[in-house]
Design a protein around this motif. Structure first.
Motif, PDB file in Angstrom:
ATOM      1  N   PRO A 278       0.777  -1.216   0.045  1.00 13.30           N
ATOM      2  CA  PRO A 278       0.001  -0.129  -0.142  1.00 13.30           C
ATOM      3  C   PRO A 278       0.982   1.329   0.180  1.00 13.30           C
ATOM      4  O   PRO A 278       1.912   1.271   0.644  1.00 13.30           O
ATOM      5  CB  PRO A 278      -0.799  -0.183   1.341  1.00 13.30           C
ATOM      6  N   LEU A 279       0.501   2.170  -0.757  1.00 15.44           N
ATOM      7  CA  LEU A 279       1.195   3.503  -1.030  1.00 15.44           C
ATOM      8  C   LEU A 279       0.566   4.670  -0.490  1.00 15.44           C
ATOM      9  O   LEU A 279      -0.652   4.898  -1.065  1.00 15.44           O
ATOM     10  CB  LEU A 279       1.291   3.566  -2.511  1.00 15.44           C
ATOM     11  N   VAL A 280       1.426   5.654  -0.096  1.00 17.45           N
ATOM     12  CA  VAL A 280       0.815   6.994   0.348  1.00 17.45           C
ATOM     13  C   VAL A 280       1.438   8.006  -0.920  1.00 17.45           C
ATOM     14  O   VAL A 280       2.708   7.868  -1.255  1.00 17.45           O
ATOM     15  CB  VAL A 280       1.465   7.443   1.706  1.00 17.45           C
ATOM     16  N   ILE A 281       0.839   8.811  -1.493  1.00 20.08           N
ATOM     17  CA  ILE A 281       1.218   9.867  -2.372  1.00 20.08           C
ATOM     18  C   ILE A 281       1.160  11.140  -2.136  1.00 20.08           C
ATOM     19  O   ILE A 281      -0.165  11.676  -1.449  1.00 20.08           O
ATOM     20  CB  ILE A 281       0.346   9.558  -3.710  1.00 20.08           C
ATOM     21  N   ALA A 282       2.386  11.913  -2.079  1.00 19.35           N
ATOM     22  CA  ALA A 282       2.074  13.257  -1.947  1.00 19.35           C
ATOM     23  C   ALA A 282       1.416  14.072  -3.106  1.00 19.35           C
ATOM     24  O   ALA A 282       2.021  13.962  -4.191  1.00 19.35           O
ATOM     25  CB  ALA A 282       3.670  13.905  -1.747  1.00 19.35           C
ATOM     26  N   TYR A 283       0.115  14.418  -2.632  1.00 25.02           N
ATOM     27  CA  TYR A 283      -0.613  14.896  -3.772  1.00 25.02           C
ATOM     28  C   TYR A 283      -0.702  16.414  -3.601  1.00 25.02           C
ATOM     29  O   TYR A 283      -1.133  17.179  -2.213  1.00 25.02           O
ATOM     30  CB  TYR A 283      -1.745  14.107  -3.490  1.00 25.02           C
ATOM     31  N   SER A 284      -0.764  17.291  -4.672  1.00 23.95           N
ATOM     32  CA  SER A 284      -0.929  18.556  -4.715  1.00 23.95           C
ATOM     33  C   SER A 284      -2.271  19.158  -5.533  1.00 23.95           C
ATOM     34  O   SER A 284      -2.358  20.392  -5.217  1.00 23.95           O
ATOM     35  CB  SER A 284       0.302  19.429  -4.960  1.00 23.95           C
ATOM     36  N   GLY A 285      -2.657  18.327  -6.400  1.00 22.07           N
ATOM     37  CA  GLY A 285      -3.579  18.987  -7.298  1.00 22.07           C
ATOM     38  C   GLY A 285      -3.129  19.025  -8.473  1.00 22.07           C
ATOM     39  O   GLY A 285      -3.840  19.639  -9.505  1.00 22.07           O
ATOM     40  N   GLY A 286      -1.510  19.217  -8.559  1.00 25.19           N
ATOM     41  CA  GLY A 286      -1.083  19.839  -9.901  1.00 25.19           C
ATOM     42  C   GLY A 286      -1.062  18.479 -10.842  1.00 25.19           C
ATOM     43  O   GLY A 286      -1.440  17.502 -10.645  1.00 25.19           O
ATOM     44  N   VAL A 287      -0.429  19.117 -12.174  1.00 30.64           N
ATOM     45  CA  VAL A 287      -0.522  17.864 -13.296  1.00 30.64           C
ATOM     46  C   VAL A 287      -0.142  16.433 -12.867  1.00 30.64           C
ATOM     47  O   VAL A 287      -0.893  15.629 -13.162  1.00 30.64           O
ATOM     48  CB  VAL A 287       0.219  18.559 -14.412  1.00 30.64           C
ATOM     49  N   ASP A 288       1.269  16.645 -12.250  1.00 27.17           N
ATOM     50  CA  ASP A 288       1.707  15.318 -12.179  1.00 27.17           C
ATOM     51  C   ASP A 288       1.217  14.554 -10.838  1.00 27.17           C
ATOM     52  O   ASP A 288       0.845  13.498 -11.314  1.00 27.17           O
ATOM     53  CB  ASP A 288       3.377  15.453 -11.981  1.00 27.17           C
ATOM     54  N   SER A 289       1.036  15.099  -9.891  1.00 20.08           N
ATOM     55  CA  SER A 289       0.654  14.535  -8.597  1.00 20.08           C
ATOM     56  C   SER A 289      -1.056  13.851  -9.043  1.00 20.08           C
ATOM     57  O   SER A 289      -1.411  12.973  -8.670  1.00 20.08           O
ATOM     58  CB  SER A 289       1.002  15.185  -7.424  1.00 20.08           C
ATOM     59  N   ALA A 290      -1.530  14.757  -9.494  1.00 21.39           N
ATOM     60  CA  ALA A 290      -3.084  14.349 -10.270  1.00 21.39           C
ATOM     61  C   ALA A 290      -3.015  13.136 -10.816  1.00 21.39           C
ATOM     62  O   ALA A 290      -4.137  12.007 -10.456  1.00 21.39           O
ATOM     63  CB  ALA A 290      -3.779  15.389 -10.741  1.00 21.39           C
ATOM     64  N   TYR A 291      -2.108  13.213 -11.921  1.00 21.71           N
ATOM     65  CA  TYR A 291      -2.232  11.959 -12.656  1.00 21.71           C
ATOM     66  C   TYR A 291      -1.588  10.763 -11.992  1.00 21.71           C
ATOM     67  O   TYR A 291      -2.242   9.415 -12.021  1.00 21.71           O
ATOM     68  CB  TYR A 291      -1.262  12.194 -13.921  1.00 21.71           C
TER      69      TYR A 291
ATOM     70  N   VAL B 223      -2.936  17.183   5.874  1.00 20.51           N
ATOM     71  CA  VAL B 223      -1.930  17.503   6.831  1.00 20.51           C
ATOM     72  C   VAL B 223      -1.334  18.768   6.827  1.00 20.51           C
ATOM     73  O   VAL B 223      -1.091  19.479   6.208  1.00 20.51           O
ATOM     74  CB  VAL B 223      -0.879  16.310   6.933  1.00 20.51           C
ATOM     75  N   LYS B 224      -1.398  19.296   8.326  1.00 17.93           N
ATOM     76  CA  LYS B 224      -0.916  20.760   8.548  1.00 17.93           C
ATOM     77  C   LYS B 224       0.843  20.463   8.521  1.00 17.93           C
ATOM     78  O   LYS B 224       1.304  19.666   9.120  1.00 17.93           O
ATOM     79  CB  LYS B 224      -1.298  21.405   9.694  1.00 17.93           C
ATOM     80  N   THR B 225       1.218  21.230   7.582  1.00 18.54           N
ATOM     81  CA  THR B 225       2.645  21.568   7.715  1.00 18.54           C
ATOM     82  C   THR B 225       3.354  22.878   8.511  1.00 18.54           C
ATOM     83  O   THR B 225       2.503  23.811   8.229  1.00 18.54           O
ATOM     84  CB  THR B 225       3.401  21.128   6.545  1.00 18.54           C
ATOM     85  N   SER B 226       4.496  22.841   8.756  1.00 17.12           N
ATOM     86  CA  SER B 226       4.933  23.968   9.532  1.00 17.12           C
ATOM     87  C   SER B 226       6.391  24.639   9.227  1.00 17.12           C
ATOM     88  O   SER B 226       6.976  25.017   9.714  1.00 17.12           O
ATOM     89  CB  SER B 226       4.813  23.716  11.275  1.00 17.12           C
TER      90      SER B 226
ATOM     91  N   PHE C  48       8.073  15.464   4.113  1.00 14.12           N
ATOM     92  CA  PHE C  48       8.269  14.087   4.240  1.00 14.12           C
ATOM     93  C   PHE C  48       8.451  13.532   5.473  1.00 14.12           C
ATOM     94  O   PHE C  48       8.129  12.358   5.877  1.00 14.12           O
ATOM     95  CB  PHE C  48       9.398  13.597   3.349  1.00 14.12           C
ATOM     96  N   ILE C  49       8.794  14.397   6.381  1.00 12.83           N
ATOM     97  CA  ILE C  49       8.607  14.044   7.974  1.00 12.83           C
ATOM     98  C   ILE C  49       7.250  13.567   8.112  1.00 12.83           C
ATOM     99  O   ILE C  49       6.935  12.655   9.083  1.00 12.83           O
ATOM    100  CB  ILE C  49       9.187  15.112   8.764  1.00 12.83           C
ATOM    101  N   ASN C  50       6.416  14.654   7.772  1.00 14.34           N
ATOM    102  CA  ASN C  50       4.967  14.255   8.071  1.00 14.34           C
ATOM    103  C   ASN C  50       4.325  12.835   7.604  1.00 14.34           C
ATOM    104  O   ASN C  50       3.607  11.777   8.116  1.00 14.34           O
ATOM    105  CB  ASN C  50       3.962  15.370   7.728  1.00 14.34           C
ATOM    106  N   LEU C  51       4.615  12.845   6.279  1.00 15.66           N
ATOM    107  CA  LEU C  51       4.255  11.696   5.393  1.00 15.66           C
ATOM    108  C   LEU C  51       5.008  10.311   5.959  1.00 15.66           C
ATOM    109  O   LEU C  51       4.411   9.215   5.906  1.00 15.66           O
ATOM    110  CB  LEU C  51       4.563  11.636   4.053  1.00 15.66           C
ATOM    111  N   ASP C  52       6.301  10.454   6.293  1.00 17.78           N
ATOM    112  CA  ASP C  52       6.818   9.188   6.634  1.00 17.78           C
ATOM    113  C   ASP C  52       6.308   8.620   8.143  1.00 17.78           C
ATOM    114  O   ASP C  52       6.101   7.529   8.393  1.00 17.78           O
ATOM    115  CB  ASP C  52       8.526   9.639   6.986  1.00 17.78           C
ATOM    116  N   SER C  53       5.951   9.692   9.019  1.00 13.95           N
ATOM    117  CA  SER C  53       5.285   9.189  10.098  1.00 13.95           C
ATOM    118  C   SER C  53       3.886   8.703  10.028  1.00 13.95           C
ATOM    119  O   SER C  53       3.728   7.453  10.686  1.00 13.95           O
ATOM    120  CB  SER C  53       5.206  10.587  11.046  1.00 13.95           C
ATOM    121  N   LEU C  54       3.215   9.198   9.217  1.00 14.53           N
ATOM    122  CA  LEU C  54       1.759   8.786   8.856  1.00 14.53           C
ATOM    123  C   LEU C  54       1.819   7.349   8.252  1.00 14.53           C
ATOM    124  O   LEU C  54       1.094   6.317   8.665  1.00 14.53           O
ATOM    125  CB  LEU C  54       1.235   9.649   7.874  1.00 14.53           C
TER     126      LEU C  54
END
Length: 266
Positions: free
Chosen positions: A17-30, A75-78, A101-107
Motif C-alpha cells: 500500500p502506497l502514500v502519495i504526496a498530492y498537490s492537485g497539480g498535473v503530475d501528482s493528480a495523474y 495534513v498541516k505542515t509548519s 516528508f517528515i509528516n508523510l513518513d510518520s503517517l
C-alpha cells in the motif's frame, strides 16, 4: 508510451500500500488517478496544507480527488516555523519538502503503508530541484520519473483519464513569488494570494504577482510586480486600471507591469 505505462503500473503494485504526496497539480493528480485505478483502496493521497498553499488550490485539489474517487487526507505542515525556510534561501524548497516528508513518513509508519511516492517526472531530471535531495533522504519513490514519463506524456495520459489538470498551467507555491533572501511571512503570502485572486478575477489565466520589497520604500512596504503570459497581454490595456486598483486594495504600495511578460521556466 504503452511500455512506460506498464512499467508505472508495475511499480505502483510493487510498492502497495502506497502514500502519495498530492498537490492537485498535473503530475501528482495523474499519479493519484493512475494509482487509484491500479491499487484501489491501497492508495492514500495526502495534501500538505500551510500558508503557502492558496485556499482555492486546496479546494480544487480536494474536488479533483473526489472526482477521481481516491482517498485523500490533509495534513498541516509548519515549514514557516523553520528559520531555514522562512529566510528564503535558494534551496528553500528542500526545507519545505523535508517538512512534508517528515509528516508523510510518520503517517506511513503509523498506518502500515509500504512506501511514499511523489510526482517528479522524467523532465524534472534536467533541472536542479532542491526537493529531490529531501526525497532521496526519506527514500521517497518517483514512479513517473522511473517509468520515463515526460510532462507532455503525463498531460496526454491525463486527457485520456478526463482529468482537468491535463492542460493546467504550473502553479508552484506562493513562496515562489518572493525573491530569494526576502523573508517568507504569513502576511506576504496572504497578500500574494489575495492579489493573484484579484488578477485572476479579471480573466487572466497564466501570470504571477511578484512580491518585491524595495529598500527605498517604507518599512515592510512591498510592490506588486505583475507578469502576464505574452499571449494574454493584449487584454491588459482595457483592464490595467482595475488590476492596479485590486492590488493596491490588498495592501501593495505600488504596482509594476513587467513589459516582457511571464514565461514558464524551461
Amino acid at each position: 508510451m504503452t511500455e512506460k505505462l506498464a512499467q508505472l503500473r508495475a511499480q505502483l503494485q510493487a510498492h502497495a500500500p502506497l502514500v502519495i504526496a498530492y498537490s492537485g497539480g498535473v503530475d501528482s493528480a495523474y499519479l493519484l488517478a493512475e494509482a487509484h485505478q491500479t491499487l484501489g483502496s491501497q492508495v492514500l493521497g495526502v495534501i500538505a496544507d500551510s500558508a503557502s498553499l492558496p485556499r482555492q488550490a486546496l479546494a480544487d485539489a480536494l474536488a479533483l480527488a473526489e472526482k477521481i474517487g481516491a482517498r485523500v487526507e490533509v495534513v498541516k505542515t509548519s515549514e514557516l516555523d523553520n528559520p531555514d525556510y522562512a529566510s528564503n534561501p535558494p534551496n528553500r524548497c528542500y526545507f519545505c519538502k523535508a517538512e512534508l516528508f517528515i509528516n508523510l513518513d510518520s503517517l506511513a509508519r503509523d498506518r502500515g503503508f509500504r512506501a511514499i511516492a511523489y510526482g517528479e517526472n522524467a523532465d524534472d531530471m534536467k533541472h536542479e530541484r532542491p526537493g529531490r535531495k529531501a526525497a532521496t533522504e526519506f527514500s521517497i519513490i518517483a514512479p513517473l520519473r522511473d517509468a520515463g514519463l515526460t510532462k507532455a506524456e503525463i498531460r496526454e495520459l491525463s486527457r485520456g483519464l478526463d482529468l482537468p489538470t491535463a492542460d493546467a498551467p504550473a502553479q508552484p507555491c506562493l513562496s515562489s513569488r518572493i525573491p530569494w533572501g526576502t523573508p517568507v511571512t504569513v502576511g506576504a503570502l496572504d497578500m500574494i494570494e489575495r492579489g493573484e485572486a484579484s488578477v485572476r478575477a479579471l480573466g487572466f489565466r497564466i501570470f504571477r504577482v511578484r512580491h518585491i520589497v524595495k529598500e527605498a520604500a517604507a518599512p515592510g512596504a512591498a510592490i506588486a510586480k505583475v507578469q502576464i503570459a505574452p499571449e494574454e497581454m493584449a487584454r491588459l490595456p482595457e483592464v490595467e486600471s482595475d488590476l492596479t486598483r485590486g492590488l493596491l486594495a490588498v495592501g501593495y504600495a505600488g504596482v509594476e507591469i513587467d513589459p516582457t511578460g511571464y514565461r514558464s521556466p524551461a
